[in-house]
Design an enzyme around this catalytic site. Structure first.
Site, PDB file in Angstrom:
ATOM      1  N   LYS A  22       2.007  -6.399  -5.082  1.00 30.88           N
ATOM      2  CA  LYS A  22       2.049  -4.933  -4.966  1.00 30.88           C
ATOM      3  C   LYS A  22       0.710  -4.392  -4.487  1.00 30.88           C
ATOM      4  O   LYS A  22       0.648  -3.589  -3.566  1.00 30.88           O
ATOM      5  CB  LYS A  22       2.391  -4.314  -6.334  1.00 30.88           C
ATOM      6  CG  LYS A  22       2.141  -2.812  -6.392  1.00 30.88           C
ATOM      7  CD  LYS A  22       2.528  -2.196  -7.722  1.00 30.88           C
ATOM      8  CE  LYS A  22       1.470  -2.238  -8.798  1.00 30.88           C
ATOM      9  NZ  LYS A  22       0.378  -1.260  -8.663  1.00 30.88           N
ATOM     10  N   ASN A  23      -0.365  -4.834  -5.137  1.00 30.97           N
ATOM     11  CA  ASN A  23      -1.669  -4.232  -4.842  1.00 30.97           C
ATOM     12  C   ASN A  23      -2.292  -4.735  -3.544  1.00 30.97           C
ATOM     13  O   ASN A  23      -3.343  -4.247  -3.129  1.00 30.97           O
ATOM     14  CB  ASN A  23      -2.618  -4.413  -6.034  1.00 30.97           C
ATOM     15  CG  ASN A  23      -2.199  -3.534  -7.201  1.00 30.97           C
ATOM     16  OD1 ASN A  23      -1.359  -2.650  -7.044  1.00 30.97           O
ATOM     17  ND2 ASN A  23      -2.758  -3.779  -8.370  1.00 30.97           N
ATOM     18  N   CYS A 117      -4.276   9.966 -15.067  1.00 30.10           N
ATOM     19  CA  CYS A 117      -3.065   9.155 -15.248  1.00 30.10           C
ATOM     20  C   CYS A 117      -3.070   8.543 -16.638  1.00 30.10           C
ATOM     21  O   CYS A 117      -4.027   8.704 -17.392  1.00 30.10           O
ATOM     22  CB  CYS A 117      -2.922   8.116 -14.149  1.00 30.10           C
ATOM     23  SG  CYS A 117      -3.776   6.597 -14.441  1.00 30.10           S
ATOM     24  N   ARG A 122      -9.568   8.270 -14.012  1.00 27.69           N
ATOM     25  CA  ARG A 122      -9.544   7.643 -12.681  1.00 27.69           C
ATOM     26  C   ARG A 122      -9.965   8.574 -11.529  1.00 27.69           C
ATOM     27  O   ARG A 122      -9.150   8.933 -10.671  1.00 27.69           O
ATOM     28  CB  ARG A 122      -8.159   7.040 -12.406  1.00 27.69           C
ATOM     29  CG  ARG A 122      -7.813   5.963 -13.403  1.00 27.69           C
ATOM     30  CD  ARG A 122      -6.459   5.382 -13.157  1.00 27.69           C
ATOM     31  NE  ARG A 122      -6.451   4.395 -12.095  1.00 27.69           N
ATOM     32  CZ  ARG A 122      -5.347   3.788 -11.673  1.00 27.69           C
ATOM     33  NH1 ARG A 122      -4.191   4.081 -12.206  1.00 27.69           N
ATOM     34  NH2 ARG A 122      -5.419   2.897 -10.711  1.00 27.69           N
ATOM     35  N   ASP A 307      -5.313  -5.736 -15.457  1.00 23.15           N
ATOM     36  CA  ASP A 307      -3.857  -5.665 -15.289  1.00 23.15           C
ATOM     37  C   ASP A 307      -3.106  -6.742 -16.086  1.00 23.15           C
ATOM     38  O   ASP A 307      -1.875  -6.756 -16.097  1.00 23.15           O
ATOM     39  CB  ASP A 307      -3.476  -5.752 -13.805  1.00 23.15           C
ATOM     40  CG  ASP A 307      -3.866  -4.505 -13.047  1.00 23.15           C
ATOM     41  OD1 ASP A 307      -4.157  -3.484 -13.690  1.00 23.15           O
ATOM     42  OD2 ASP A 307      -3.888  -4.544 -11.800  1.00 23.15           O
ATOM     43  N   ARG A 399       8.034  -0.007 -10.932  1.00 21.90           N
ATOM     44  CA  ARG A 399       6.970   0.252  -9.958  1.00 21.90           C
ATOM     45  C   ARG A 399       6.280  -1.050  -9.557  1.00 21.90           C
ATOM     46  O   ARG A 399       5.741  -1.147  -8.455  1.00 21.90           O
ATOM     47  CB  ARG A 399       5.918   1.187 -10.553  1.00 21.90           C
ATOM     48  CG  ARG A 399       6.440   2.552 -10.866  1.00 21.90           C
ATOM     49  CD  ARG A 399       5.338   3.428 -11.353  1.00 21.90           C
ATOM     50  NE  ARG A 399       4.278   3.512 -10.333  1.00 21.90           N
ATOM     51  CZ  ARG A 399       3.225   4.293 -10.423  1.00 21.90           C
ATOM     52  NH1 ARG A 399       3.063   5.051 -11.476  1.00 21.90           N
ATOM     53  NH2 ARG A 399       2.327   4.314  -9.470  1.00 21.90           N
TER      54      ARG A 399
HETATM   55  N1  EPU Z   1     -13.703   4.775 -10.451  1.00 23.89           N
HETATM   56  C1  EPU Z   1     -14.527   5.873 -10.377  1.00 23.89           C
HETATM   57  N2  EPU Z   1     -14.604   6.530  -9.187  1.00 23.89           N
HETATM   58  C2  EPU Z   1     -13.921   6.140  -8.077  1.00 23.89           C
HETATM   59  C3  EPU Z   1     -13.085   5.005  -8.164  1.00 23.89           C
HETATM   60  C4  EPU Z   1     -13.000   4.347  -9.367  1.00 23.89           C
HETATM   61  O1  EPU Z   1     -15.160   6.260 -11.357  1.00 23.89           O
HETATM   62  O2  EPU Z   1     -14.036   6.798  -7.030  1.00 23.89           O
HETATM   63  C5  EPU Z   1     -13.575   4.037 -11.735  1.00 23.89           C
HETATM   64  C6  EPU Z   1     -12.171   4.085 -12.321  1.00 23.89           C
HETATM   65  O3  EPU Z   1     -11.938   5.275 -13.034  1.00 23.89           O
HETATM   66  C7  EPU Z   1     -12.152   2.850 -13.186  1.00 23.89           C
HETATM   67  C8  EPU Z   1     -13.028   1.852 -12.401  1.00 23.89           C
HETATM   68  O4  EPU Z   1     -13.765   2.665 -11.480  1.00 23.89           O
HETATM   69  O5  EPU Z   1     -12.748   3.103 -14.421  1.00 23.89           O
HETATM   70  C9  EPU Z   1     -12.277   0.807 -11.613  1.00 23.89           C
HETATM   71  O6  EPU Z   1     -11.166   1.373 -10.959  1.00 23.89           O
HETATM   72  P1  EPU Z   1     -10.686   0.930  -9.514  1.00 23.89           P
HETATM   73  O7  EPU Z   1     -11.054   1.981  -8.542  1.00 23.89           O
HETATM   74  O8  EPU Z   1     -11.123  -0.471  -9.228  1.00 23.89           O
HETATM   75  O9  EPU Z   1      -9.120   0.962  -9.718  1.00 23.89           O
HETATM   76  P2  EPU Z   1      -8.076   1.328  -8.589  1.00 23.89           P
HETATM   77  O10 EPU Z   1      -8.582   0.865  -7.298  1.00 23.89           O
HETATM   78  O11 EPU Z   1      -7.650   2.741  -8.743  1.00 23.89           O
HETATM   79  C10 EPU Z   1      -6.751  -0.929  -8.626  1.00 23.89           C
HETATM   80  C11 EPU Z   1      -5.345  -1.347  -8.892  1.00 23.89           C
HETATM   81  C12 EPU Z   1      -5.061  -1.194 -10.387  1.00 23.89           C
HETATM   82  C13 EPU Z   1      -6.055  -2.065 -11.157  1.00 23.89           C
HETATM   83  C14 EPU Z   1      -7.493  -1.686 -10.785  1.00 23.89           C
HETATM   84  C15 EPU Z   1      -8.540  -2.581 -11.413  1.00 23.89           C
HETATM   85  C16 EPU Z   1      -4.227  -0.847  -6.814  1.00 23.89           C
HETATM   86  C17 EPU Z   1      -3.256  -0.015  -6.070  1.00 23.89           C
HETATM   87  N3  EPU Z   1      -4.438  -0.532  -8.099  1.00 23.89           N
HETATM   88  O12 EPU Z   1      -6.842   0.441  -9.020  1.00 23.89           O
HETATM   89  O13 EPU Z   1      -3.745  -1.667 -10.602  1.00 23.89           O
HETATM   90  O14 EPU Z   1      -5.871  -1.897 -12.530  1.00 23.89           O
HETATM   91  O15 EPU Z   1      -7.655  -1.748  -9.347  1.00 23.89           O
HETATM   92  O16 EPU Z   1      -8.337  -3.904 -11.048  1.00 23.89           O
HETATM   93  O17 EPU Z   1      -4.789  -1.787  -6.273  1.00 23.89           O
HETATM   94  C18 EPU Z   1      -1.673  -1.841 -11.695  1.00 23.89           C
HETATM   95  O18 EPU Z   1      -1.269  -2.564 -10.771  1.00 23.89           O
HETATM   96  O19 EPU Z   1      -1.027  -1.698 -12.772  1.00 23.89           O
HETATM   97  C19 EPU Z   1      -2.938  -1.122 -11.563  1.00 23.89           C
HETATM   98  C20 EPU Z   1      -3.250  -0.069 -12.323  1.00 23.89           C
END
Ligand code: EPU
Length: 419
Positions: A22-23, A117, A122, A307, A399
Site C-alpha cells: 500500500k505505502n 488523524c 501528523r 505499523d 484501507r
Molecule cells: N511529521 C512532522 N511534520 C511533517 C511530516 C511528519 O512533524 O511534515 C512527523 C509526524 O507527525 C510523525 C513523524 O514525523 O510523528 C513521522 O511521520 P511520517 O511523515 O514518516 O509518516 P507519514 O509519511 O505520514 C508513512 C506511512 C504510515 C507510517 C509512517 C511511519 C504512508 C502513506 N504512510 O506516514 O503508514 O506509519 O510513514 O512509518 O506511507 C499505515 O500504513 O498504517 C500508516 C499509518
C-alpha cells in the site's frame, strides 16, 4: 456497516500470497502525475486507499484503465485540474503526495491540508518547507496549501529536521523535474521510498542514494512512460506471520522480500518461533508453543516499524512474560490497547510506553477498530481468543488489508464478514 466475526482459538496453518505494498503504491500512483505519457503499474493491492488515490488522479484528469489482474494503465497527458479537494484529502492523508508532482510539472498545486488523524496530529510542515526550499511560493489559505513557482523548481540541499516517509517522497518527486541537483539529508530509508525512486528512475529520473539517509536527485526536463511492478507489502506480510505466532500455528507467506523485513523477523524469532527464510517466502512455525513476550521500540527503518506495533501488542498480550512497547513515532498510537483490555489483556499505558503482562488467554468480545493497524491487532487478538469476537468499523482494515477474511480463512481461521 461491515464487521468481522471471528471464532478464535484455532492454530492457523497454511500458506498465502502477500499483496503489493500500500505505502509504495500510493506514492507511485501520485508520481504518475509527473509522467507525460502512458505507464503501467502492476502488483497493485486491491485496497480502499488505492481506489481513493485513483479517484483523486481521476479528478485531476488522469486517464486510468484497470485490468482484472489489478494492473493499471495510466495516461498523465490529460491532466486538467491542479486541485486536490478537501472531500478526498480528509479521507486519506496520503493525498498530500500529489503536491510535489503537480507543483513540479505544472508550476502550481492546491492541496487541502489533511488535518489530524486517529494516531496523532501528523503535521505536514516539512513537506511545505521542502517545496519552499525548492523555490515555490506556498501560502496556507482557507484550509488549503496553495503552491506556485514561476518557471521550474530549483534544486538545492535540504536537511530534514526529522525523518518523514511521505515528506521525503514528496520532496523527491518535486525535485525530479527541478532545475539542477537536489540533495535530501536525513531522508527516510523505508523500502517504499526506495521503490518510488526505482519507479521514477524507470520513467527517466536520475535519483541515487535512495535507501540511505542521503538522496541525490539530478533534475531532468521530462519523464516518459514505462512499466513497473510494486514491491510486496512488508506490513501485511508481518501481520500474517503474527497471526501464525499468536495462534501457535504454522504460516508460510509467499511473494515477499524477506530482506526488507529483518527487524520484524528478528523479533518474531525472539518469541520462540522457528523461522525459515527463502528467496521470496518466509515460514513461521511455533511448534504448538505459546509465544514468549518481546520488547519493542518503534523507529524509522531499518528499526522496528510503527505499523507493526499494534500487532505485536496483541501478540504480547497472550505471550509468556511481561513486555515493554515503546512508540516513538506517533503520539496516540495505543488506541487498540483499550479494546484489547476489553478482551482480558493486562496492559497499562504510561505516556508513549505500554507495559504488557501476558495472560494465558483472551476472551472474545465486541470491539471497535480505530485505525488501520489497530484494527489488524484486534483481528489477531480475536484469532487467539476463546469464543466470539466481533470487530466493528472494519472499513479501517479494508484501507490496508486486501480480502483479509479470505486470506485468513485460507489459513484455517473461522472468520466471516457480516453486516
Ligand atoms: N511529521 C512532522 N511534520 C511533517 C511530516 C511528519 O512533524 O511534515 C512527523 C509526524 O507527525 C510523525 C513523524 O514525523 O510523528 C513521522 O511521520 P511520517 O511523515 O514518516 O509518516 P507519514 O509519511 O505520514 C508513512 C506511512 C504510515 C507510517 C509512517 C511511519 C504512508 C502513506 N504512510 O506516514 O503508514 O506509519 O510513514 O512509518 O506511507 C499505515 O500504513 O498504517 C500508516 C499509518
Amino acid at each position: 456497516m461491515d464487521k468481522l466475526l471471528i471464532r478464535g482459538g484455532k492454530p492457523l496453518e497454511g500458506e498465502i500470497r502477500i499483496s503489493g505494498s500500500k505505502n509504495a503504491a500510493l506514492p507511485i500512483l501520485a508520481a504518475s502525475l509527473l509522467v507525460d505519457g502512458t505507464m503501467k503499474v502492476g502488483n497493485l493491492p486491491h485496497l480502499k486507499d488505492v481506489t481513493t488515490m485513483m479517484e483523486l488522479l481521476g479528478i485531476l484528469g488522469v486517464r486510468e484503465t484497470l485490468d482484472e489482474s489489478y494492473q493499471v494503465q495510466i495516461d498523465g497527458s490529460t491532466i486538467n485540474s491542479l486541485v486536490a479537494p478537501y472531500e478526498l484529502v480528509r479521507t486519506m492523508r496520503a493525498s498530500i503526495l500529489v503536491l510535489g508532482p503537480l507543483l513540479s510539472r505544472f508550476g502550481e498545486a492546491t492541496v487541502s491540508l489533511p488535518g489530524g488523524c486517529a494516531i496523532g496530529p501528523r503535521p505536514v510542515d516539512i513537506h511545505i518547507d521542502g517545496m519552499r526550499a525548492l523555490g515555490a511560493d506556498v501560502v496556507l489559505d482557507n484550509g488549503y496549501i496553495r503552491a506556485k513557482v514561476h518557471g521550474r523548481l530549483k534544486g538545492t540541499e535540504i536537511n530534514l529536521n526529522l525523518i518523514t516517509v511521505t515528506g521525503t517522497e514528496n520532496i523527491m518527486m518535486a525535485a525530479v523535474l527541478a532545475e539542477g541537483q537536489t540533495v535530501i539529508n536525513n531522508a527516510a530509508q523505508e523500502p517504499e521510498v526506495v521503490d518510488l525512486a526505482h519507479f521514477l528512475n524507470e520513467m527517466g529520473a536520475e535519483i541515487s542514494g535512495a535507501g540511505t539517509s542521503q538522496i541525490i536527485i539530478n533534475g531532468v526536463k521530462q519523464l516518459s512512460g514505462g512499466s513497473y511492478n510494486i514491491i510486496s507489502d512488508r506490513i501485511e506480510a508481518g501481520t500474517y506471520l503474527v497471526a501464525g505466532a499468536i495462534t501457535a500455528g504454522k504460516v508460510k507467506i509467499k511473494d515477499v522480500q524477506p530482506q526488507i523485513m529483518t527487524s520484524v523477523l528478528e523479533q518474531l524469532s525472539h518469541t520462540g518461533a522457528n523461522i525459515e527464510i527463502g528467496e521470496d517466502w518466509v515460514l513461521l512455525d511455533m511448534h504448538g508453543n505459546r509465544p514468549k513476550s518481546v520488547d519493542v521500540v518503534t523507529a524509522p527503518y531499518p528499526a522496528f516499524p510503527t505499523d507493526m506495533q499494534a500487532q505485536f501488542t496483541a501478540l504480547n498480550s497472550i505471550a509468556e512474560g511481561t513486555s515493554r512497547i515503546k512508540e516513538t513515532l506517533f503520539e496516540n498510537r495505543f488506541m487498540h490497547v483499550y479494546e484489547l483490555q476489553r478482551m482480558g489483556a493486562d496492559i497499562t499505558v504510561e505516556g508513549n510506553i505500554a507495559i504488557c503482562k501476558g495472560v494465558e488467554s483472551l476472551k472474545g468480545a465486541p470491539v471497535m477498530a480505530t485505525d488501520l493497524r489497530a484494527s489488524a491487532s484486534l483481528v489477531l487478538a480475536g484469532l487467539a481468543a476463546k469464543g466470539e469476537t466481533l470487530v466493528d468499523r472494519i472499513y479501517h482494515i479494508d484501507r490496508g488489508y486486501s480480502r483479509i477474511e479470505e486470506k485468513l480463512s485460507q489459513l484455517g481461521a473461522d472468520i466471516e464478514r457480516v453486516s
